[in-house]
Structure formats: structure tokens, C-alpha cells
Design an enzyme around this catalytic site. Structure first.
Site, mmCIF file in Angstrom:
data_model
loop_
_atom_site.group_PDB
_atom_site.id
_atom_site.type_symbol
_atom_site.label_atom_id
_atom_site.label_comp_id
_atom_site.label_asym_id
_atom_site.label_seq_id
_atom_site.Cartn_x
_atom_site.Cartn_y
_atom_site.Cartn_z
ATOM 1 N N GLY A 46 0.828 -1.196 0.000
ATOM 2 C CA GLY A 46 0.000 0.000 0.000
ATOM 3 C C GLY A 46 0.863 1.246 0.000
ATOM 4 O O GLY A 46 2.015 1.205 0.437
ATOM 5 N N GLN A 51 2.787 10.061 1.383
ATOM 6 C CA GLN A 51 4.112 9.411 1.387
ATOM 7 C C GLN A 51 4.954 9.807 0.185
ATOM 8 O O GLN A 51 6.169 9.626 0.186
ATOM 9 C CB GLN A 51 3.954 7.880 1.409
ATOM 10 C CG GLN A 51 3.340 7.356 2.700
ATOM 11 C CD GLN A 51 3.252 5.839 2.681
ATOM 12 O OE1 GLN A 51 2.288 5.289 2.167
ATOM 13 N NE2 GLN A 51 4.244 5.168 3.240
ATOM 14 N N CYS A 94 6.214 -0.144 7.158
ATOM 15 C CA CYS A 94 5.736 1.060 6.482
ATOM 16 C C CYS A 94 6.853 1.537 5.574
ATOM 17 O O CYS A 94 8.002 1.621 6.012
ATOM 18 C CB CYS A 94 5.376 2.138 7.503
ATOM 19 S SG CYS A 94 4.888 3.711 6.747
ATOM 20 N N LEU A 95 6.526 1.838 4.328
ATOM 21 C CA LEU A 95 7.555 2.275 3.379
ATOM 22 C C LEU A 95 8.198 3.589 3.817
ATOM 23 O O LEU A 95 9.305 3.902 3.384
ATOM 24 C CB LEU A 95 6.952 2.419 1.980
ATOM 25 C CG LEU A 95 6.446 1.117 1.343
ATOM 26 C CD1 LEU A 95 5.780 1.411 0.002
ATOM 27 C CD2 LEU A 95 7.583 0.119 1.166
ATOM 28 N N HIS A 136 -4.160 1.126 7.544
ATOM 29 C CA HIS A 136 -2.822 1.723 7.603
ATOM 30 C C HIS A 136 -2.745 2.924 6.656
ATOM 31 O O HIS A 136 -2.261 3.997 7.041
ATOM 32 C CB HIS A 136 -1.783 0.651 7.237
ATOM 33 C CG HIS A 136 -0.365 1.127 7.207
ATOM 34 N ND1 HIS A 136 0.597 0.682 8.097
ATOM 35 C CD2 HIS A 136 0.270 2.011 6.394
ATOM 36 C CE1 HIS A 136 1.751 1.291 7.826
ATOM 37 N NE2 HIS A 136 1.578 2.094 6.784
ATOM 38 N N GLU A 137 -3.229 2.730 5.419
ATOM 39 C CA GLU A 137 -3.133 3.810 4.427
ATOM 40 C C GLU A 137 -4.081 4.965 4.753
ATOM 41 O O GLU A 137 -3.734 6.135 4.556
ATOM 42 C CB GLU A 137 -3.411 3.270 3.021
ATOM 43 C CG GLU A 137 -2.487 2.137 2.581
ATOM 44 C CD GLU A 137 -1.016 2.419 2.784
ATOM 45 O OE1 GLU A 137 -0.604 3.593 2.711
ATOM 46 O OE2 GLU A 137 -0.261 1.466 3.050
ATOM 47 N N HIS A 140 -2.513 7.290 7.072
ATOM 48 C CA HIS A 140 -1.576 8.241 6.446
ATOM 49 C C HIS A 140 -2.307 9.507 5.977
ATOM 50 O O HIS A 140 -1.746 10.599 6.007
ATOM 51 C CB HIS A 140 -0.882 7.601 5.240
ATOM 52 C CG HIS A 140 0.324 6.782 5.584
ATOM 53 N ND1 HIS A 140 1.416 7.289 6.269
ATOM 54 C CD2 HIS A 140 0.628 5.484 5.327
ATOM 55 C CE1 HIS A 140 2.330 6.337 6.414
ATOM 56 N NE2 HIS A 140 1.876 5.231 5.856
HETATM 57 ZN ZN ZN Z 1 2.843 3.435 5.899
#
Ligand code: ZN
Length: 167
Positions: A46, A51, A94-95, A136-137, A140
């Protein structure tokens, strides 16, 4: 399409609330295509617009591609309509927080509405990994990252781990 640079925490954009998108324009479609390419390249399940530095309420996800066919989803102006009472704890990466895995408690299943790339409003029930990635997304888009979902003691440990990784 192009792979976009992914911001790392504590970049200030990762703590800001993203704005509603509204109409699905060519710019939105272009951003979504770049975000999907960036997510697959990362590789991740995701990716949310903040991000990649864009404060718009859009995220992309593909909960299962690492185990089979690609099933990309683009979720614009998503909202949670309902949820299970059950919660489940699971390890999450998480990226934007590379190198640290955190055990995060989330709702086991959610009903979510969003606008798809064709402009249609979609409602779907998500569970398992899809429910986890979506929550999660969505976080963000509200400036919330995994650190913020941890109790204080666990957060302190995770922050120490992140500092040790030197990201
Ligand atoms: Zn993340």
C-alpha cells in the site's frame, strides 16, 4: 508513469491531514498510476499520497500481489462506514519507516467507501490483510503513522529501533 521518491518519517508531510480529492481528473489518474508503480517497485502492499509528498486523500493498495496476481486498487476520498468489534494484532511495516516492524492492533474487518478511478463511488467489505492495509493507508491521510498507534513504552522502543537503523 514514473517511480516517485518516498518520504521517510519524520518528514512533516507525513504528519499532516490530506485534503479531499473530489473530481477524478487526469492529474488524479496520473498520480494514481505513478503511486501504483512506486508501490510495486518499493515493494509494498500500500502507498498513500502523503508518502510521495502529495496532501490529497488518495491511496493505492494491492493486498495479495506478493502471493499471486496483481489486483491494484485505487481508493480516492476513502471513509470507513463500519467495522467489526474484533481487533487483531499483527506485525506491520511502512515504506516511510524503513527497517522497523511494529505489532499494531487494528480492526479485523471494515466496510469502506471510496471513489474509484472511473469516478464511481464503491462500497466494499474488507477483512484480513486488505482490511489492515486499508486502515494503515487511511491513517496516512490523517497524518497518523504506526508509531502513533503504539502504547508509550512500545513507541519508545520502536523509535530507538528506528534511530538505530539510521533512516
Ligand atoms: Zn505506511
Amino acid at each position: 508513469m514514473s517511480v516517485l521518491p518516498i518520504l521517510h518519517w519524520p518528514h512533516p508531510r507525513l504528519s499532516q491531514i490530506a485534503r479531499p480529492v473530489g473530481a477524478v481528473t487526469d492529474d488524479v489518474r496520473s498520480l494514481a498510476a505513478d503511486m501504483l508503480e512506486t508501490m510495486y517497485a518499493a515493494p509494498g502492499r500500500g502507498l498513500a499520497a502523503p508518502q510521495v509528498g502529495v496532501l490529497s486523500r488518495i491511496f493505492v493498495m494491492d493486498a495479495t500481489w506478493k502471493d499471486g496476481e496483481r489486483e491494484p486498487m485505487v481508493c480516492i476520498d476513502p471513509e470507513i462506514l463500519g467495522a467489526s468489534n474484533e481487533t487483531v494484532e499483527f506485525d506491520e511495516g511502512c515504506l516511510s519507516i524503513p527497517g522497523v516492524i511494529m505489532a499494531i492492533t487494528r480492526l479485523e474487518a471494515v466496510r469502506m467507501a471510496w471513489t474509484a478511478l472511473d469516478g464511481a463511488r464503491v462500497i466494499a467489505a474488507l477483512d484480513g490483510i486488505a482490511a489492515r492495509v486499508a486502515q494503515h493507508e487511511l491513517d496516512h491521510l490523517d497524518g497518523i503513522v504506526t508509531f502513533d498507534r503504539l502504547p508509550d513504552a512500545a513507541r519508545a522502543v520502536a523509535l530507538d529501533d528506528y534511530a538505530a537503523v539510521g533512516a
